[in-house]
Design an enzyme around this catalytic site. Structure first.
Site, PDB file in Angstrom:
ATOM      1  N   ASP A 199      -3.961 -34.869 -33.408  1.00  0.00           N
ATOM      2  CA  ASP A 199      -2.649 -35.061 -34.040  1.00  0.00           C
ATOM      3  C   ASP A 199      -2.026 -36.399 -33.653  1.00  0.00           C
ATOM      4  O   ASP A 199      -0.831 -36.622 -33.861  1.00  0.00           O
ATOM      5  CB  ASP A 199      -1.696 -33.888 -33.737  1.00  0.00           C
ATOM      6  CG  ASP A 199      -1.369 -33.773 -32.270  1.00  0.00           C
ATOM      7  OD1 ASP A 199      -2.126 -34.313 -31.435  1.00  0.00           O
ATOM      8  OD2 ASP A 199      -0.348 -33.141 -31.928  1.00  0.00           O
ATOM      9  N   ASP A 231      -1.205 -37.903 -30.829  1.00  0.00           N
ATOM     10  CA  ASP A 231      -0.168 -38.140 -29.820  1.00  0.00           C
ATOM     11  C   ASP A 231      -0.767 -38.591 -28.488  1.00  0.00           C
ATOM     12  O   ASP A 231      -0.045 -38.746 -27.509  1.00  0.00           O
ATOM     13  CB  ASP A 231       0.783 -36.939 -29.651  1.00  0.00           C
ATOM     14  CG  ASP A 231       0.086 -35.670 -29.237  1.00  0.00           C
ATOM     15  OD1 ASP A 231      -1.142 -35.686 -29.021  1.00  0.00           O
ATOM     16  OD2 ASP A 231       0.781 -34.636 -29.122  1.00  0.00           O
ATOM     17  N   ARG A 271      -8.928 -25.198 -15.574  1.00  0.00           N
ATOM     18  CA  ARG A 271      -9.401 -26.574 -15.445  1.00  0.00           C
ATOM     19  C   ARG A 271      -9.589 -26.915 -13.965  1.00  0.00           C
ATOM     20  O   ARG A 271      -8.766 -26.537 -13.118  1.00  0.00           O
ATOM     21  CB  ARG A 271      -8.392 -27.550 -16.049  1.00  0.00           C
ATOM     22  CG  ARG A 271      -8.172 -27.359 -17.545  1.00  0.00           C
ATOM     23  CD  ARG A 271      -7.532 -28.604 -18.163  1.00  0.00           C
ATOM     24  NE  ARG A 271      -6.987 -28.318 -19.482  1.00  0.00           N
ATOM     25  CZ  ARG A 271      -7.701 -28.240 -20.607  1.00  0.00           C
ATOM     26  NH1 ARG A 271      -9.013 -28.396 -20.567  1.00  0.00           N
ATOM     27  NH2 ARG A 271      -7.114 -27.988 -21.769  1.00  0.00           N
ATOM     28  N   THR A 326      -3.418 -24.616 -23.123  1.00  0.00           N
ATOM     29  CA  THR A 326      -3.765 -24.798 -24.533  1.00  0.00           C
ATOM     30  C   THR A 326      -5.125 -24.187 -24.876  1.00  0.00           C
ATOM     31  O   THR A 326      -5.443 -24.016 -26.039  1.00  0.00           O
ATOM     32  CB  THR A 326      -3.843 -26.307 -24.897  1.00  0.00           C
ATOM     33  OG1 THR A 326      -4.797 -26.930 -24.029  1.00  0.00           O
ATOM     34  CG2 THR A 326      -2.510 -26.995 -24.759  1.00  0.00           C
ATOM     35  N   ASP A 335      -6.333 -38.423 -30.460  1.00  0.00           N
ATOM     36  CA  ASP A 335      -6.715 -37.014 -30.579  1.00  0.00           C
ATOM     37  C   ASP A 335      -6.334 -36.486 -31.963  1.00  0.00           C
ATOM     38  O   ASP A 335      -5.867 -37.244 -32.818  1.00  0.00           O
ATOM     39  CB  ASP A 335      -6.101 -36.177 -29.447  1.00  0.00           C
ATOM     40  CG  ASP A 335      -4.606 -36.008 -29.599  1.00  0.00           C
ATOM     41  OD1 ASP A 335      -3.979 -36.831 -30.302  1.00  0.00           O
ATOM     42  OD2 ASP A 335      -4.040 -35.056 -29.035  1.00  0.00           O
ATOM     43  N   SER A 379      -3.800 -29.963 -32.103  1.00  0.00           N
ATOM     44  CA  SER A 379      -4.002 -31.215 -31.372  1.00  0.00           C
ATOM     45  C   SER A 379      -5.454 -31.451 -30.952  1.00  0.00           C
ATOM     46  O   SER A 379      -6.309 -31.625 -31.795  1.00  0.00           O
ATOM     47  CB  SER A 379      -3.059 -31.196 -30.178  1.00  0.00           C
ATOM     48  OG  SER A 379      -2.940 -32.461 -29.642  1.00  0.00           O
TER      49      SER A 379
HETATM   50  C1  G16 Z   1      -1.036 -30.805 -24.764  1.00  0.00           C
HETATM   51  C2  G16 Z   1       0.176 -31.279 -24.007  1.00  0.00           C
HETATM   52  C3  G16 Z   1      -0.246 -32.263 -22.935  1.00  0.00           C
HETATM   53  C4  G16 Z   1      -1.312 -31.635 -22.053  1.00  0.00           C
HETATM   54  C5  G16 Z   1      -2.469 -31.081 -22.880  1.00  0.00           C
HETATM   55  C6  G16 Z   1      -3.449 -30.270 -22.073  1.00  0.00           C
HETATM   56  O1  G16 Z   1      -1.644 -31.891 -25.383  1.00  0.00           O
HETATM   57  O2  G16 Z   1       1.080 -31.869 -24.895  1.00  0.00           O
HETATM   58  O3  G16 Z   1       0.873 -32.611 -22.207  1.00  0.00           O
HETATM   59  O4  G16 Z   1      -1.808 -32.557 -21.152  1.00  0.00           O
HETATM   60  O5  G16 Z   1      -1.960 -30.217 -23.876  1.00  0.00           O
HETATM   61  O6  G16 Z   1      -2.770 -29.183 -21.504  1.00  0.00           O
HETATM   62  P1  G16 Z   1      -3.528 -28.034 -20.730  1.00  0.00           P
HETATM   63  O7  G16 Z   1      -4.294 -28.721 -19.633  1.00  0.00           O
HETATM   64  O8  G16 Z   1      -2.441 -27.151 -20.218  1.00  0.00           O
HETATM   65  O9  G16 Z   1      -4.458 -27.367 -21.675  1.00  0.00           O
HETATM   66  P2  G16 Z   1      -2.179 -31.810 -26.864  1.00  0.00           P
HETATM   67  O10 G16 Z   1      -2.571 -33.214 -27.154  1.00  0.00           O
HETATM   68  O11 G16 Z   1      -3.324 -30.842 -26.876  1.00  0.00           O
HETATM   69  O12 G16 Z   1      -1.002 -31.304 -27.630  1.00  0.00           O
END
Ligand code: G16
Length: 541
Positions: free
Chosen positions: A284, A286, A506, A501, A282, A68
């Site tokens: 992917d 979404d 953060r 992720t 982004d 993503s």
């Molecule tokens: C994913 C989740 C989102 C989240 C984002 C960041 O997004 O699907 O709901 O807001 O990660 O998450 P974090 O702050 O825990 O790193 P994506 O677009 O990267 O799949």
């Protein structure tokens, strides 16, 4: 059909050996990390998806290979449950245990999952797999497919698709095509047909102009937008930048995360007229955010909060004109700008709830309403309508033109998950119907200045939070220190949380002025470095 679990071990040992001893965690949206460590994870997720499909009596389970918004060397996997939701939380633990056992333990461990969940291994199983356009995605897709084959499941490969397309295919298949056919063409057809009917030939209206710059983040969202353009007969005029051709890397200096977090346009942005509508998705596709530059070259962001409020205002008005009574609710996370929440509560008078980060949490909460609108500030969101709401609207549409419009709006929305392109088409429809340009849209309320930081620490798991991530309970004393700092700023608000992720903590901060918010984010960032095991260079202001 007889299944020999020895095959699972044989595949793992010979083709997908586990080459990392570190604990692999199930994050905000599945497993994510450097692509070179993911082959064994992918193979095992193929195994898991097959078991999950059997557990759900042969329903289709989806697997999307993508990291993503992460940088190009990363990859990851998102698992999609039969109704299009993210994998049920009780199975996240099963997934985590499965990816962390050694190759030698794998055969016995899979046997145990089958036993614990009383899975009939002789029953049918269907797994759909898709991937983004990262160069390592095809290799990882093969690993997932082999996981399915090892347990004699049926696998269908969709090639390069967006994450929301995969969710659409899964739901289409599991609703026996009531939601659409599980094909790329059916997805385009459903969205474009609803969009064009809603435009009704009126491509411009009031201040609304039929022209848009689309930043595809060098990802799959660019490719698919080009497919949309081919089929849309100029009902929406889109110029696609960051198409992923040549040297552009996924998400590098472009895309929704860059635009939202850095609060600036993609580096490769061409010169455009002031107030031109621009949109970034982004890697992917979404997530989506809008932005523009004014006549003093000031950058303005219209993020997920703005989309949520625009949609909520429009839907409330439309539902009222349908003369039906539906419970509308809005779901946000701690990242939602305080000004947007005030606007929702005081102006729109819609109930709003705050849940932890992650679509799985937002989607779940939104299902409690007749019309549940959920958006993360980063642009990830959609709208879900309950079955009874849909029946009421369909009944009203027999005599009421507004209800007919609402039915088309429902068709335009990908209810299964946040979908950048579907969300964008919805925003375009609303702006067109209202005759609004970006200035009109921005005028609803003024965002509080805000800033996000990423802080590297030794182990981000030392940070534990509660109250929808707004309060930090560990390490002890950190929250008290944050409170002291925040108290010095007018309308100051700040929280810290471990990313699910990326390997960072953060920091989010907001306050009444840009200077204040910079200082507040810096001070909280320093607290994290000091009290949560910061690594790397000291944060400078
Ligand atoms: C994913 C989740 C989102 C989240 C984002 C960041 O997004 O699907 O709901 O807001 O990660 O998450 P974090 O702050 O825990 O790193 P994506 O677009 O990267 O799949």
């Amino acid at each position: 059909m007889s299944i020999n679990l020895r095959t699972v071990y044989a595949f793992a040992r010979e083709m997908y050996p586990k080459n990392s001893k570190e604990l692999i965690q199930y994050g905000t949206a599945g497993f994510r990390g450097k692509a070179e460590y993911l082959d064994s994870v992918m193979f095992r997720m193929g195994v898991l998806a097959t078991l999950r499909s059997r557990y759900r009596e042969g329903a289709v389970i989806g697997v999307m290979i993508t990291a993503s918004h992460n940088p190009e060397p990363d990859n990851g996997v998102k698992l999609i449950d039969p109704k299009g939701e993210m994998l049920e939380s009780s199975w996240e633990k099963i997934a985590t245990d499965l990816v962390n056992v050694s190759d030698q333990e794998l055969e016995q461990h899979v046997g145990q999952i089958i036993k614990d969940n009383q899975i009939d291994v002789t029953s049918s199983s269907y797994v759909y797999v898709g991937m983004d356009n990262r160069y390592h995605s095809p290799r990882l897709l093969k690993a997932v497919a082999d996981g399915v084959i090892a347990l004699k499941g049926n696998v269908r490969e969709f090639g390069i698709v967006t994450t929301p397309m995969m969710h659409f295919f899964v739901v289409a298949a599991n609703t026996k095509e009531a939601y659409g056919k599980p094909t790329e063409e059916s997805y385009y057809e459903k969205l474009i047909s609803a969009f064009q009917k809603l435009r009704n030939g009126r491509v411009e209206n009031g201040n609304y102009r039929n022209s848009l710059i689309y930043d595809g983040a060098n990802g799959v969202g660019a490719r698919k937008m080009l497919q949309f353009i081919k089929r849309m007969n100029n009902s929406l005029c889109v110029t696609v930048i960051n198409q992923g051709i040549g040297y552009g890397k996924i998400n590098e200096d472009c895309g929704a995360d860059h635009v939202k977090v850095k609060q600036r346009a993609p580096v490769s942005m061409p010169a455009v007229e002031p107030f031109t509508r621009c949109v970034s998705v982004d890697g992917d596709a979404d997530r989506v955010v809008y932005f523009y530059t004014d006549d003093e070259e000031q950058f303005h962001l219209l993020d997920g909060d703005r989309i949520a409020t625009l949609v909520a205002g429009y839907l409330m008005d439309l539902i009222k004109r349908c003369e039906i009574d539906l419970r509308i609710g809005l779901v946000q996370t701690a990242y939602a700008n305080g000004a947007s929440t005030d606007y929702i509560v005081n102006e729109l008078k819609v109930p709003v709830s705050c849940v932890p980060t992650g679509v799985k949490h937002l989607h779940h909460k939104a299902l409690e309403y007749d019309v549940g609108i959920y958006f993360e500030a980063n642009g990830h969101g959609t709208i879900v309508f309950s079955d009874s709401a849909k029946s009421l609207i369909a009944e009203a549409a027999k005599t009421n033109e507004n209800a007919k419009t609402l039915l088309l709006i429902i068709d335009l929305i990908n209810e299964t998950v946040g979908d950048a392109i579907s969300d964008m088409l919805l925003v375009e429809t609303i702006l067109n119907h209202k005759g609004w340009d970006v200035k009109d849209w921005s005028a609803a309320y003024s965002d509080l200045p805000n800033q996000q930081l990423k802080i590297s620490v030794q182990d981000r798991n030392v940070i534990k939070t509660t109250d929808a991530e707004r309060v930090c309970v560990e390490p002890q004393g950190l929250q008290e220190e944050i409170n002291k700092v925040v108290a010095n700023y007018k309308r100051g608000r700040s929280f810290v949380r471990p990313s699910g992720t990326e390997d960072v903590v953060r920091v989010y901060a907001e306050a009444t002025t840009k200077e204040d918010v910079q200082q507040l984010a810096y001070e909280v960032g320093r607290l994290v470095q000091r009290l949560a095991g910061g690594v790397g260079p000291e944060l400078v202001n």
